[in-house]
Design a protein around this motif. Sequence first.
Motif, PDB file in Angstrom:
ATOM      1  N   TYR A  51       1.097  -1.285  -0.136  1.00  0.00           N
ATOM      2  CA  TYR A  51       0.260  -0.584   0.042  1.00  0.00           C
ATOM      3  C   TYR A  51       1.094   1.285   0.009  1.00  0.00           C
ATOM      4  CZ  TYR A  51      -2.936   3.762   1.322  1.00  0.00           C
ATOM      5  OH  TYR A  51      -3.474   5.246   1.302  1.00  0.00           O
ATOM      6  N   TYR A 108      -7.950   5.540   4.163  1.00  0.00           N
ATOM      7  CA  TYR A 108      -7.306   4.928   3.808  1.00  0.00           C
ATOM      8  C   TYR A 108      -6.208   3.976   4.799  1.00  0.00           C
ATOM      9  CZ  TYR A 108      -9.452   7.523   0.794  1.00  0.00           C
ATOM     10  OH  TYR A 108      -9.757   7.885  -0.301  1.00  0.00           O
ATOM     11  N   ASP A 137      -7.663   1.386   6.838  1.00  0.00           N
ATOM     12  CA  ASP A 137      -7.741  -0.060   6.126  1.00  0.00           C
ATOM     13  C   ASP A 137      -6.976  -1.068   5.618  1.00  0.00           C
ATOM     14  OD1 ASP A 137     -11.005   1.344   6.608  1.00  0.00           O
ATOM     15  OD2 ASP A 137     -10.807   2.149   4.705  1.00  0.00           O
ATOM     16  N   ALA A 138      -6.242  -0.692   5.379  1.00  0.00           N
ATOM     17  CA  ALA A 138      -5.451  -1.810   4.337  1.00  0.00           C
ATOM     18  C   ALA A 138      -5.100  -2.195   5.553  1.00  0.00           C
ATOM     19  CB  ALA A 138      -3.731  -0.261   4.016  1.00  0.00           C
ATOM     20  N   ALA A 183      -7.034  -5.161   7.331  1.00  0.00           N
ATOM     21  CA  ALA A 183      -6.936  -5.850   5.709  1.00  0.00           C
ATOM     22  C   ALA A 183      -5.883  -6.829   5.590  1.00  0.00           C
ATOM     23  CB  ALA A 183      -6.807  -5.624   4.079  1.00  0.00           C
ATOM     24  N   PRO A 213      -5.000  -4.687   1.034  1.00  0.00           N
ATOM     25  CA  PRO A 213      -6.253  -3.929   1.026  1.00  0.00           C
ATOM     26  C   PRO A 213      -6.904  -3.658  -0.283  1.00  0.00           C
ATOM     27  CG  PRO A 213      -3.894  -3.196   1.318  1.00  0.00           C
ATOM     28  CD  PRO A 213      -3.666  -4.847   0.927  1.00  0.00           C
ATOM     29  N   ARG A 269      -5.263   0.196  -3.003  1.00  0.00           N
ATOM     30  CA  ARG A 269      -3.610  -0.197  -2.840  1.00  0.00           C
ATOM     31  C   ARG A 269      -3.028   1.153  -2.912  1.00  0.00           C
ATOM     32  NH1 ARG A 269      -2.417  -4.890  -6.489  1.00  0.00           N
ATOM     33  NH2 ARG A 269      -4.048  -3.727  -7.177  1.00  0.00           N
TER      34      ARG A 269
END
Length: 606
Positions: free
Chosen positions: A159, A180, A183-184, A187, A194, A197
Amino acid sequence: MRKFAGRILLLLLVFTTTAFGQVTDQLKVQPEILKPGDCGIGRLIPDVSFKDIHGARWKLSSFKKNKALVIVMISDYCPVSNKLGPELRRLEKDYAPRGIAFLFLCPVSAENYQDVSNYASQYQLKSTVARDDVGLAKLIGATTTTESFVLDPARTLVYRGAVNDQYGLGYSKEAPTKNYLRDALDAILQNQPPQIRATTAPGCNLDLAAPTNTAPINLTYYNQISRILQANCVECHRKDGIGPFSLETYQDIIENAGAVRQQINRGTMPPWFAANSKDADGKNLWVNDRSLSSRDKADLLTWLASDRPKGNPADAPVPRNFSGKWNIGKPDVIYQIPEPVAVKAEGIMPYQNQTVQTSFLEDKWVQGYQILPSSPAVVHHVIVSIESDADPDEKGEMGATGYWAAYVPGYSYQIYPPGFARLLPAGAKLHFQIHYTPNGRATTDRMKIGLIFAKEPPKYEIRVLGIPQLHLDIPPGVHRHVEFADHKVAENMNILGYQAHTHLRGKSFKYQLIHPDGNIETLLDIPHYDFNWQLQYDYARPKFVSAGSTLRVEAVFDNSEDNPANPDPTKEVKWGLQTDDEMLIGYIEYYVSRSAGTPTSPLTKK
């Protein structure tokens, strides 16, 4: 005819840039999703060795036992990076116990170890913090001071992009709507790639590219560049100035070269947004046009793209001297708001309102004023109005029909020439309406206003006319909604300048004059209005407007989700004081003759 002592030429409070060196016409920049393969996702990052701020040696492979390594670009000088500081601490606190390692990396070569340590201390960062002495940021392709990178245990880039969308360029939100980086990481902790990405990461543009050419022999910092900066920048960008960093020295411009070059290329620095620059005779329309001349722009960009020679110190200009904090000289009287205002570190704040009682039993004529915050870095704008107990502002219309004094970026003080002054009625109350913008560091502010009195009653009275549209009705989701307001001119007037005001949905602004014969003349066109730059546009020559004409102000609003500054695109927006409401006010500064007697200021409430 008029001397404008308070027209500041450059204020770089908001950096505007996009990743990968792209130039954009937008004044507000939010993270944009990128194609992963175009920006290195999936590639191996070399095992670079580096030293942290405590002298310990590390390699990227030192973190291979962690579930991931997050590398975040930081800068103690970049305002967007500072705004993200509290969130970086929260990320570290939330994810380090779950096996995620963090490396906070300062890629700005001119920032020393103390600067980097200051940032780490300010935001209580506990993980590895380093100054980039080995070119790691350039190696991984970092573009801004807010960009983050996530490597898996095999040093594969999984990412890159923004931390979140709370702070972009030209806007702030109370809270992020898209996280962002979180969330990455969530994951990755679930052994999933992610969903998003790669994004852009709005922040201060980095200056990591190698020089492309050599500057002309006769173009050096000392003989020309320092003079360009002195004439256009250092009034704000100096030690203790209202700019976020100094541009007074060679080291200063080297340190901020990437941001300065990007702003000049975009045409947003120095800030000036009037589309019309010449009058019908081809003469300069505005006395305070901040835009660089074509020669200065070419010289500055050429030098920035070169090896940036210093030249001979003997060629340096005489340093500018700034006499203390009062640019208007020693005030005849100083008023201070009664209580300090606590400004939080993050998010947004509602307008703050405070009132100061003056003590004069007779009318006073004011030839100069200056509004002086104690913490200017968090003050967006201030409107000072004359308040009366007989007419409380129950509808939230304070300042709608005019103001008595103002503080906005680039406009904090004013001195009028002899024969011109503003009326301060006997026993007046000064109402301060203050808009604070948190910048990542909690502080307090206690504002003052200093006044200079005219030595004798003036021949002309300075007034400000506000033309508001109080009945705004902006539908949800619209990209382009037009509103306007008209004012019938009852007596001849000489216009000195304009100041446009909307809130975060404002997209463009226009002043028009409808002559008695029906012809329409555009007075000022601002095709790209920006809430962060509520500039004053001052005529080089006053504009005469005859009685019977109509002054019209028109604004276009963007209430769609494509406007990154929009607080709520699903909301039907009405007039309101707070930033998530809207306004449409066209302020017009003008003067009238006092030969027929002493007029009562239209700003005094009846």
